[in-house]
Design an enzyme around this catalytic site. Structure first.
Site, PDB file in Angstrom:
ATOM      1  N   LYS A  51       0.822  -1.213   0.000  1.00  0.00           N
ATOM      2  CA  LYS A  51       0.000   0.000   0.000  1.00  0.00           C
ATOM      3  C   LYS A  51       0.859   1.267   0.000  1.00  0.00           C
ATOM      4  O   LYS A  51       0.383   2.345  -0.376  1.00  0.00           O
ATOM      5  CB  LYS A  51      -0.936   0.015   1.210  1.00  0.00           C
ATOM      6  CG  LYS A  51      -1.817  -1.206   1.340  1.00  0.00           C
ATOM      7  CD  LYS A  51      -2.719  -1.436   0.141  1.00  0.00           C
ATOM      8  CE  LYS A  51      -3.635  -2.621   0.367  1.00  0.00           C
ATOM      9  NZ  LYS A  51      -4.480  -2.912  -0.800  1.00  0.00           N
ATOM     10  N   TYR A 261     -14.313 -12.828   2.421  1.00  0.00           N
ATOM     11  CA  TYR A 261     -13.115 -12.040   2.718  1.00  0.00           C
ATOM     12  C   TYR A 261     -12.671 -12.259   4.159  1.00  0.00           C
ATOM     13  O   TYR A 261     -13.475 -12.202   5.101  1.00  0.00           O
ATOM     14  CB  TYR A 261     -13.426 -10.558   2.496  1.00  0.00           C
ATOM     15  CG  TYR A 261     -12.342  -9.609   2.960  1.00  0.00           C
ATOM     16  CD1 TYR A 261     -11.193  -9.416   2.196  1.00  0.00           C
ATOM     17  CD2 TYR A 261     -12.481  -8.908   4.147  1.00  0.00           C
ATOM     18  CE1 TYR A 261     -10.208  -8.553   2.628  1.00  0.00           C
ATOM     19  CE2 TYR A 261     -11.497  -8.022   4.577  1.00  0.00           C
ATOM     20  CZ  TYR A 261     -10.363  -7.859   3.814  1.00  0.00           C
ATOM     21  OH  TYR A 261      -9.372  -7.000   4.227  1.00  0.00           O
ATOM     22  N   TYR A 287      -4.507 -11.772   2.122  1.00  0.00           N
ATOM     23  CA  TYR A 287      -4.206 -11.452   0.723  1.00  0.00           C
ATOM     24  C   TYR A 287      -3.181 -12.417   0.125  1.00  0.00           C
ATOM     25  O   TYR A 287      -3.526 -13.325  -0.636  1.00  0.00           O
ATOM     26  CB  TYR A 287      -3.715 -10.005   0.610  1.00  0.00           C
ATOM     27  CG  TYR A 287      -4.745  -8.999   1.017  1.00  0.00           C
ATOM     28  CD1 TYR A 287      -5.685  -8.528   0.101  1.00  0.00           C
ATOM     29  CD2 TYR A 287      -4.812  -8.518   2.328  1.00  0.00           C
ATOM     30  CE1 TYR A 287      -6.653  -7.613   0.467  1.00  0.00           C
ATOM     31  CE2 TYR A 287      -5.782  -7.604   2.708  1.00  0.00           C
ATOM     32  CZ  TYR A 287      -6.694  -7.157   1.775  1.00  0.00           C
ATOM     33  OH  TYR A 287      -7.654  -6.261   2.149  1.00  0.00           O
TER      34      TYR A 287
END
Length: 328
Positions: A51, A261, A287
């Site tokens: 990120k 998720y 992830y």
């Protein structure tokens, strides 16, 4: 593609290294394929992670616009929120995080450890929202409150996955191409996790052949992930003046998402353990863990051949929030 036209705040040392995973190759008995990792987890700020690539451009835009607050959204254990808090602290901006209870877990580790612990250490103001809340609407409402008090906030949604944020992975695509040339490599497939779509969209927007990129969706259902990744890639190309991509340019696999998720799968747990025990490397459970499970399945089934590059996107603080899953 002229990335120099966009405000950018340096947050890590580039390029991140590419290393071969020879012990995993040996453990899998690979023939006809070689496995490499792009170490986007090796970014020192805030515990590291991909990120920061997006935040270089997002914070660059915020500072260029004279903002004093960075306001973003995410799940309770959001890597993007944690790194937003760290990057804002580094640049002298206030950070406010609108975090939603997306994953149905109430255990102590998930609610208070991992990224949640670090959000507070970095000095962010955290607003906890119930499951199903419109976090982006809440962020804009908070920005209006701040403006009424004489402050100015820059607002971006989950994962920092706006067209401006996706520029970070256009830059990564350029980085990978340069590393291929320098090392005499040509990756047949470049694999990433797909959550808020920005990593895949940025790579696809920056690649001459976007079909080299394959992602594993960990958040949205497959059709939604395909649609939204294509839209974001084209919005990013629009910023750069590039030709638009077609639906067939976006390759996403839905096999590793699991029930939802953030919900562990057996394949993810096995993939995280294999990486740790063969290479001494940590990948996160939400992830990269699920994406690497997809890599292992593709290699075992012969669907992945040649030189394969797995982009390790960081998020390892999240491991501490998933202690019960690994203990079991």
């Amino acid at each position: 593609m002229n990335l120099d036209a966009f405000p950018r705040t340096p947050l890590f040392d580039a390029p991140t290294p590419i290393q071969r995973l020879e012990r995993i190759e040996a453990a899998l008995g690979l023939k006809g394929a070689r496995l490499f990792a792009k170490r986007d987890d090796l970014m020192g700020l805030g515990g590291g992670g991909n990120k920061l690539r997006k935040l270089e451009f997002l914070l660059g835009a915020a500072i260029d616009q004279g903002c004093d607050t960075f306001l973003t959204t995410g799940a309770r254990q959001s890597n993007h929120a944690r790194l937003s808090a760290a990057a804002a602290a580094r640049m002298g901006l206030a950070a406010e995080l609108m975090l939603t209870d997306t994953v149905p877990r109430e255990d102590e580790a998930y609610r208070h450890n991992g990224n949640q612990l670090l959000d507070g250490l970095f000095g962010a103001t955290v607003h906890h929202l119930p499951r199903g809340a419109d976090a982006l609407a809440a962020a804009h409402a908070r920005a209006a409150e701040l403006q009424a008090g004489g402050r100015k906030a820059y607002v971006v949604g989950a994962g920092g996955s706006s067209p401006v944020g996706a520029l970070g992975y256009v830059a990564c695509a350029e980085e990978i191409r340069a590393q291929e040339v320098a090392r005499g490599l040509s990756f047949e497939t470049i694999i990433v996790a797909n959550g808020s779509h920005g990593t895949h969209a940025g790579l696809a927007a920056g690649m001459e052949d976007p079909r080299r990129v394959l992602s594993f969706t960990v958040l949205a259902e497959l059709a939604e992930a395909e649609r939204d990744t294509l839209a974001l890639a084209n919005a990013t190309r629009g910023l750069l003046g590039g030709a638009m991509l077609r639906a067939e340019d976006i390759r996403i696999d839905g096999s590793q998402r699991g029930k939802a998720y953030g919900i562990p799968t057996e394949a993810m747990l096995a993939a995280v353990r294999l990486m740790a025990r063969q290479e001494g490397l940590l990948i996160d459970p939400v992830y990269s863990g699920k994406a690497f499970a997809g890599v292992l399945a593709g290699l075992a089934e012969g669907r992945l051949t040649g030189d394969v590059l797995f982009v390790m996107t960081g998020g390892t603080p999240g491991l501490y929030a998933y202690q019960p899953a690994f203990a079991a």
